[in-house]
Write a protein that holds these residues in place. Structure first.
Motif, short mmCIF file in Angstrom:
data_model
loop_
_atom_site.label_atom_id
_atom_site.label_comp_id
_atom_site.label_asym_id
_atom_site.label_seq_id
_atom_site.Cartn_x
_atom_site.Cartn_y
_atom_site.Cartn_z
N MET A 1 0.84 -1.20 0.00
CA MET A 1 0.00 0.00 0.00
C MET A 1 0.88 1.25 0.00
N ASN A 2 0.30 2.35 -0.42
CA ASN A 2 1.00 3.62 -0.44
C ASN A 2 0.78 4.31 0.91
N LEU A 3 1.83 4.32 1.73
CA LEU A 3 1.74 4.79 3.12
C LEU A 3 2.55 6.07 3.30
N LEU A 4 1.93 7.06 3.93
CA LEU A 4 2.63 8.27 4.34
C LEU A 4 2.74 8.26 5.86
N LEU A 5 3.96 8.31 6.37
CA LEU A 5 4.20 8.44 7.80
C LEU A 5 4.67 9.87 8.05
N THR A 6 3.98 10.59 8.93
CA THR A 6 4.25 12.01 9.01
C THR A 6 4.09 12.56 10.42
N TYR A 7 4.61 13.78 10.57
CA TYR A 7 4.61 14.47 11.88
C TYR A 7 4.73 15.95 11.61
N LYS A 8 4.02 16.75 12.40
CA LYS A 8 4.17 18.20 12.36
C LYS A 8 4.09 18.70 13.80
N CYS A 9 5.15 19.38 14.22
CA CYS A 9 5.18 19.83 15.61
C CYS A 9 4.37 21.12 15.78
N HIS A 10 4.11 21.47 17.04
CA HIS A 10 3.46 22.74 17.34
C HIS A 10 4.38 23.87 16.88
N PRO A 11 3.82 24.99 16.38
CA PRO A 11 4.68 26.09 15.89
C PRO A 11 5.71 26.56 16.89
N GLU A 12 5.37 26.52 18.19
CA GLU A 12 6.33 26.98 19.19
C GLU A 12 7.54 26.04 19.32
N GLY A 13 7.41 24.82 18.80
CA GLY A 13 8.52 23.87 18.88
C GLY A 13 9.32 23.75 17.60
N ALA A 14 8.95 24.55 16.58
CA ALA A 14 9.60 24.40 15.27
C ALA A 14 11.08 24.74 15.30
N SER A 15 11.49 25.58 16.24
CA SER A 15 12.92 25.94 16.34
C SER A 15 13.66 25.09 17.35
N ASP A 16 12.96 24.20 18.05
CA ASP A 16 13.61 23.34 19.02
C ASP A 16 14.36 22.22 18.29
N VAL B 1 1.94 -3.27 10.58
CA VAL B 1 2.07 -4.24 9.49
C VAL B 1 0.79 -5.04 9.33
N GLU B 2 0.20 -5.49 10.44
CA GLU B 2 -1.05 -6.25 10.35
C GLU B 2 -2.19 -5.37 9.87
N LEU B 3 -2.23 -4.14 10.33
CA LEU B 3 -3.28 -3.22 9.89
C LEU B 3 -3.22 -3.00 8.38
N LEU B 4 -2.04 -2.79 7.83
CA LEU B 4 -1.90 -2.59 6.39
C LEU B 4 -2.31 -3.83 5.62
N GLU B 5 -1.97 -4.99 6.16
CA GLU B 5 -2.34 -6.25 5.50
C GLU B 5 -3.86 -6.41 5.46
N ILE B 6 -4.53 -6.16 6.57
CA ILE B 6 -5.98 -6.30 6.62
C ILE B 6 -6.66 -5.26 5.73
N LEU B 7 -6.14 -4.03 5.72
CA LEU B 7 -6.70 -3.00 4.84
C LEU B 7 -6.59 -3.43 3.37
N GLY B 8 -5.44 -3.99 3.01
CA GLY B 8 -5.25 -4.42 1.64
C GLY B 8 -6.18 -5.55 1.24
N GLU B 9 -6.53 -6.39 2.20
CA GLU B 9 -7.40 -7.54 1.93
C GLU B 9 -8.88 -7.22 2.11
N GLY B 10 -9.16 -6.03 2.69
CA GLY B 10 -10.55 -5.69 2.96
C GLY B 10 -11.13 -6.46 4.11
N GLY B 11 -10.30 -6.86 5.07
CA GLY B 11 -10.76 -7.66 6.20
C GLY B 11 -11.34 -6.83 7.33
N ASP B 12 -11.63 -7.50 8.44
CA ASP B 12 -12.26 -6.87 9.60
C ASP B 12 -11.20 -6.26 10.50
N LEU B 13 -11.15 -4.95 10.55
CA LEU B 13 -10.14 -4.26 11.34
C LEU B 13 -10.33 -4.47 12.83
N ALA B 14 -11.54 -4.77 13.25
CA ALA B 14 -11.81 -4.96 14.68
C ALA B 14 -11.01 -6.12 15.27
#
Length: 554
Positions: free
Chosen positions: A1-16, A127-140
């Motif tokens: 699957m096409n996965l984006l892993l991302t993060y954006k800090c609070h503006p006050e922490g951008a210079s930390d 890894v398991e979540l991506l596998e189930i999403l790809g298969e259309g399985g039950d995420l619960a």
């Protein structure tokens, strides 16, 4: 699957320098997802405007977006989730990290832009979540996630902690498509264990990682350090374990291997005052440890008890004395604004600072975090509402807001600054350290630094040249000499020193940048461009090299 892993800090922490980096866990998640066959993009959006964030997400069109959420960036992470859903309603958005883990019951019903929350340790779950999403399985049925079911937030079966941390792929061994990620800065921070032996009332680590501590093997740790030195040219590291010294035998073995393999690395770590002794500290310094930070929090026994620290000021004094005897720089972390803290507690803390004389320190007001006993007790006692973190009031929530807190913080910081100068190691201290440990390049580094601060540049340079003679394969003698020679205007000698660094550590970025800056100072624009271009090949995002290349007309 096409996965984006991302993060954006609070503006006050951008210079930390730390908060603005990607959380270390995202690099491990990236590695395990790629190993499982997924297309992964890493994006540190801390320095990006929302317009640029939108453009990037439209370009990437991810099927799954994984967002790292801490308390300080809880609003930014939710804004990222909303943007992902706005651009593609079919995109699956999952939050992870300490805040999401401990606040999923509040987040999921209130924020339909979030499809699921990974609870705690995320590698196997993702890894398991991506596998189930790809298969259309039950995420619960996926262990370790929470999601909405029939309009109600529910958590699936618990996920067992990863027993063998050595089985996880090393961050940085391979790199993904990335945006805003400075791998060299990121990879200076190394994690060698998960969990903490303590149970402080203000910390959520025990609940996030589970009780107890799990360790990577010494061979795995040293193997990672060697890889990072060879591949990225890194020679300084910060171990970011909650308590690096929790297992003495393991620490001694890590240090033995580092010396045996002649890695010649300098590093720092975090620890507890009741988890070190002189033997361990001596081994650490001989293996390159130049600074250790203790979570001291307070000099008042009553306040230490209120925080659940299970230490006394006498423990702090013993640990600090051992650190000073061995000759490692001492840093302390202090907290103020504790319920019940008053003038006498502040005086006790100031006396402790004066006594142990740390070279460095930080002071923070006590704040609430989800997943802590401090917050749970405050909710139970109706001091704060259970939905406190759904309120938009900046990065964090102070436990106390009275004038004493800021005054106490300022007083502690002033005392730390004063005692830091008084506690600096001097010539006699270094002589005693040499007598205790024999030759140690960290002792010589710190001795040279002291000479520089006293404006004794020739003395510092002579000491660095002595380091070169004693350990000709250690880059630190040449690196420090190069900096000193450049400041003294001895450009030919400085070039030779930095060139030697590059023979020992071919991918050392600062040496290449320094050579470019020396060439600029000498008016050799062509040589400067050559060095800066080499630096940018190693790290395209390096600002110093970019600015230098522009100055050289490149």
């Amino acid at each position: 699957m096409n996965l984006l892993l991302t993060y954006k800090c609070h503006p006050e922490g951008a210079s930390d320098p730390f908060t603005s980096l990607l959380p270390a866990g995202l690099l491990t998640l990236d590695a395990v997802a790629r190993k499982a066959g997924h297309q992964v993009t890493l994006a540190n959006l801390s320095a990006h405007s929302w317009r640029k964030v939108r453009e990037l997400m439209k370009k990437l069109r991810p099927q799954v977006v994984g967002i790292s959420q801490f308390t300080h960036n809880r609003e930014e992470s939710l804004a990222l989730a909303r943007l992902a859903k706005e651009l593609d309603p079919r995109c699956f958005v999952v939050l992870g990290g300490p805040h999401a883990t401990h606040s999923w019951q509040e987040i999921l019903p209130a924020h339909p832009e979030v499809d699921a929350v990974v609870i705690g340790e995320g590698e196997s779950t993702l890894v398991e979540l991506l596998e189930i999403l790809g298969e259309g399985g039950d995420l619960a049925q996926v262990a370790g996630i929470a999601l909405l079911k029939d309009g109600k937030a529910v958590c699936g079966p618990p996920r067992a902690p990863i027993g063998d941390l050595d089985s996880l792929p090393l961050p940085g061994l391979e790199t993904s498509l990335s945006y805003g990620v400075d791998y060299r800065r990121q990879l200076e921070f190394v994690i060698t264990s998960r969990g903490c032996p303590a149970s402080c009332l203000f910390c959520s680590s025990p609940l996030f990682w589970g009780r107890g501590v799990r360790f990577r093997s010494p061979a795995s740790v040293v193997g990672e350090l060697r890889m990072l030195k060879e591949r990225y040219g890194l020679v300084y590291f910060s171990f970011r374990d909650d308590t690096f010294t929790a297992d003495k035998r393991r620490v001694l073995e890590i240090c033995r291997l580092m010396r045996e393999q002649q890695l010649h690395l300098a590093w720092n770590c975090q620890s507890r005052v009741n988890a070190v002794d002189e033997e361990m500290l001596a081994a650490m310094k001989l293996a390159g440890c130049e600074c250790i930070q203790f979570g001291v929090e307070s000099g008042s026994p009553a306040m230490l008890k209120a925080l659940g620290k299970r230490i006394l000021p006498a423990d702090v004094e013993r640990a600090a004395a051992a650190v000073r005897k061995v000759g490692i720089n001492l840093s302390v972390y202090l907290i103020t604004g504790i319920p019940g803290e008053g003038e006498e507690d502040l005086r006790q803390t100031l006396r402790l600072i004066e006594k142990i004389k740390p070279q460095d320190g930080q002071v923070s007001p006590l704040v609430y975090y989800p997943g802590t006993r401090l917050f749970d007790d405050a909710v139970h006692e109706r001091v704060v509402p259970s939905d406190l973190f759904e309120r938009k009031e900046g990065e964090g929530f102070l436990v106390r807001k009275d004038p004493f807190v800021e005054r106490s913080r300022e007083t502690m910081l002033k005392t730390l600054l004063r005692t830091g100068r008084k506690g600096a190691y001097r010539a006699g201290d270094f002589d005693r350290q040499r007598a205790l440990l024999g030759y140690c390049f960290v002792t010589e580094m710190l001795a040279g630094e002291a000479l520089e601060q006293d404006d004794n540049w020739p003395g510092a340079l002579a000491l660095y040249k002595g380091m070169q003679r004693k350990e000709p394969k250690n880059p630190w003698g040449y690196l420090l000499a190069g900096g000193m020679q450049a400041r003294m205007g001895e450009f030919f000698a400085a070039r030779e020193s930095y060139a030697k660094v590059l023979t020992l550590v071919p991918n050392h970025l600062p040496a290449l940048v320094a050579l470019g800056e020396i060439a600029l100072a000498e008016g050799d624009a062509a040589a400067a461009r050559r060095h800066f271009k080499q630096a940018l090949k190693l790290e395209p995002s390096d600002e110093s090299a970019r600015e230098g290349l522009a100055a050289a007309g490149g």
